[in-house]
Design a protein around this motif. Structure first.
Motif, short mmCIF file in Angstrom:
data_model
loop_
_atom_site.label_atom_id
_atom_site.label_comp_id
_atom_site.label_asym_id
_atom_site.label_seq_id
_atom_site.Cartn_x
_atom_site.Cartn_y
_atom_site.Cartn_z
N GLY A 1 -3.48 -5.19 3.74
CA GLY A 1 -2.56 -4.66 2.68
C GLY A 1 -3.23 -3.69 2.20
N LEU A 2 -2.38 -2.88 1.21
CA LEU A 2 -2.08 -1.94 0.44
C LEU A 2 -3.32 -1.79 -0.27
N GLU A 3 -4.53 -1.24 -0.31
CA GLU A 3 -5.72 -0.91 -0.13
C GLU A 3 -5.52 -0.55 -2.15
N GLN A 4 -4.90 0.33 -2.60
CA GLN A 4 -4.63 0.68 -3.56
C GLN A 4 -3.95 -0.32 -4.13
N PHE A 5 -3.24 -1.48 -3.94
CA PHE A 5 -3.72 -2.67 -4.54
C PHE A 5 -4.77 -3.74 -4.44
N SER A 6 -5.14 -3.40 -3.65
CA SER A 6 -6.14 -4.57 -3.41
C SER A 6 -7.53 -4.30 -4.20
N ASN A 7 -7.14 -3.23 -4.49
CA ASN A 7 -8.26 -2.40 -5.19
C ASN A 7 -8.15 -2.60 -6.92
N ALA A 8 -7.01 -2.61 -6.74
CA ALA A 8 -6.64 -2.33 -8.48
C ALA A 8 -6.52 -4.01 -9.08
N VAL B 1 3.43 -3.98 -7.96
CA VAL B 1 2.16 -4.39 -8.56
C VAL B 1 1.37 -2.69 -8.96
N ALA B 2 0.63 -2.54 -7.91
CA ALA B 2 -0.08 -1.82 -8.09
C ALA B 2 0.74 -0.35 -8.77
N ALA B 3 1.57 0.36 -8.93
CA ALA B 3 1.97 1.22 -9.24
C ALA B 3 2.43 0.28 -11.15
#
Ligand code: PMP
Length: 375
Positions: free
Chosen positions: A45-52, A271-273
């Protein structure tokens, strides 16, 4: 006719589903962004999302994050996080016994059994007499659990009872789990939605991390972002040693690859944004405060109507509980009376979704409960 039973999602005070304004705003913006393509996301998945997501769960300043002992994997909402976490624990780490609270969210059993767990067990949780947690029973069942059992714990807003352990009780639960070598699997489906405070709702998970547990946690954005059908979730993994993280990531890559290849992008991008932008984040926080305070307000209203009517019994548990659901303590006979005589639909267990209540119907519901109880 008021359906208080099968409703699994939030309703506003007019009984309508609510799309969060920050979600509408982001969707409009995203629809006009020519850089957003429909290329595949990576398997995890989207790393920025999972880190956040991991930061939101553990707190930005978490020493575990700084030590590189944590990572996240985007998942198909909370259920998908439970599934890939359970697959990891069973297929790769060879856990076979799992415990869930009695009662629990009805899907825990199926997800774990379908992931290969062969020994389903329950721990005591709800005491119908006191309408509170059966803490002694809970602890006794943990003490008797075989080593290396996986214990599913609701991070906050226990579904279906609405009763969470106190901080002191969580401390005791952690003591026993440490002593008995039990593995915590947190299910966090309501962070922020429960109390309106993201940090408070993550207290138990953070406490276990601070105590040095290795754990996993399934996170869902269904309730707190109202993104039910977009299937936006995350599996947070906390390990005791950063050196093992790469191996576990690679095992999860194989699990996801063989199940659905890679996750969808839309909800995770959104969600990440929002989580990355201070202004959008503040707007979102206001939305979750609004939703949680509406739920708490309806709890107060129902209790105060019952007190006003002099309905026999103590109704404090309704306001002590948290989240969407309430175990009202009504008996099967009383629930049947509500259904037959008042067309108020609720489960035989007496569970209602508080969002089915609004200022226009709470008095009617209280009168009906009064009638059922005094019959
Ligand atoms: N766990 C619990 C305790 C829940 O209440 C829910 C939603 N009803 C979920 C997990 C999963 O929901 P979803 O897969 O929609 O995120």
């Amino acid at each position: 006719m008021f359906k208080l039973q099968n409703l699994q999602s939030y309703r506003d005070e007019n009984g309508k589903p609510w799309v969060l304004p920050v979600v509408r705003k982001m969707e409009k913006k995203m629809s006009e962004d020519p850089t957003l393509l429909h290329e595949y996301l990576p398997v995890l998945g989207l790393e920025q999302f999972s880190n956040a997501s991991v930061s939101m769960l553990l707190g930005e300043d978490s020493p575990a994050i700084a030590a590189g002992r944590t990572f996240g994997v985007q998942a198909l909402s909370g259920t998908g996080g439970l599934r890939i976490g359970a697959e990891l624990l069973n297929k790769h780490l060879k856990y076979t016994t799992f415990y869930y609270s009695n009662p629990t969210w009805e899907n825990h059993h199926l997800v774990f059994v379908n992931s290969g767990f062969t020994q389903p067990r329950t721990y005591r949780y709800w005491n119908p007499k006191t309408r509170a947690i059966d803490f002694d029973g809970f602890i006794e069942d943990l003490k008797n659990a075989p080593e290396n059992s996986v214990i599913i714990l609701h991070a906050c807003a226990h579904n279906p009872t609405g009763i969470d352990p106190s901080q002191e009780q969580w401390e005791k639960i952690a003591d026993v789990m440490e002593e008995r070598k039990l593995f915590p699997f947190f299910d966090s489906a309501y962070q922020g939605f429960a109390s309106g405070d993201l940090d408070r709702d993550a207290w138990a998970v953070r406490y276990f991390v601070k105590r040095g547990f290795e754990l996993v946690c399934a996170q869902s954005y269904a309730k707190n972002f109202g993104l039910y059908n977009e299937r936006v979730g995350n599996l947070a993994v906390v390990m005791s040693d950063a050196r093992h993280a790469a191996a576990v990531r690679s095992q999860l890559t194989w699990i996801v690859r063989g199940m659905y290849s890679n996750p969808p992008a839309h909800g995770a991008r959104l969600v990440a944004a929002v989580l990355a932008d201070k202004q959008l984040f503040d707007e979102w926080r206001d939305h979750i405060k609004l939703m949680s305070s509406r739920v708490m307000g309806m709890r107060e209203a129902l209790r105060s109507e019952l007190v006003k009517l002099g309905t026999p019994g103590n109704w404090d548990h309704i306001v002590k509980q948290i989240g969407l659901f309430s175990y009202t303590g009504l008996t099967p006979r009383q629930t049947e009376h509500l259904i037959k005589e008042y067309h108020i639909y609720l489960l035989k267990s007496g569970r209602i979704n508080i969002c089915g209540l609004n200022p226009g119907n709470v008095e009617y519901v209280a009168r009906a409960i009064h009638d059922a109880v005094t019959k």
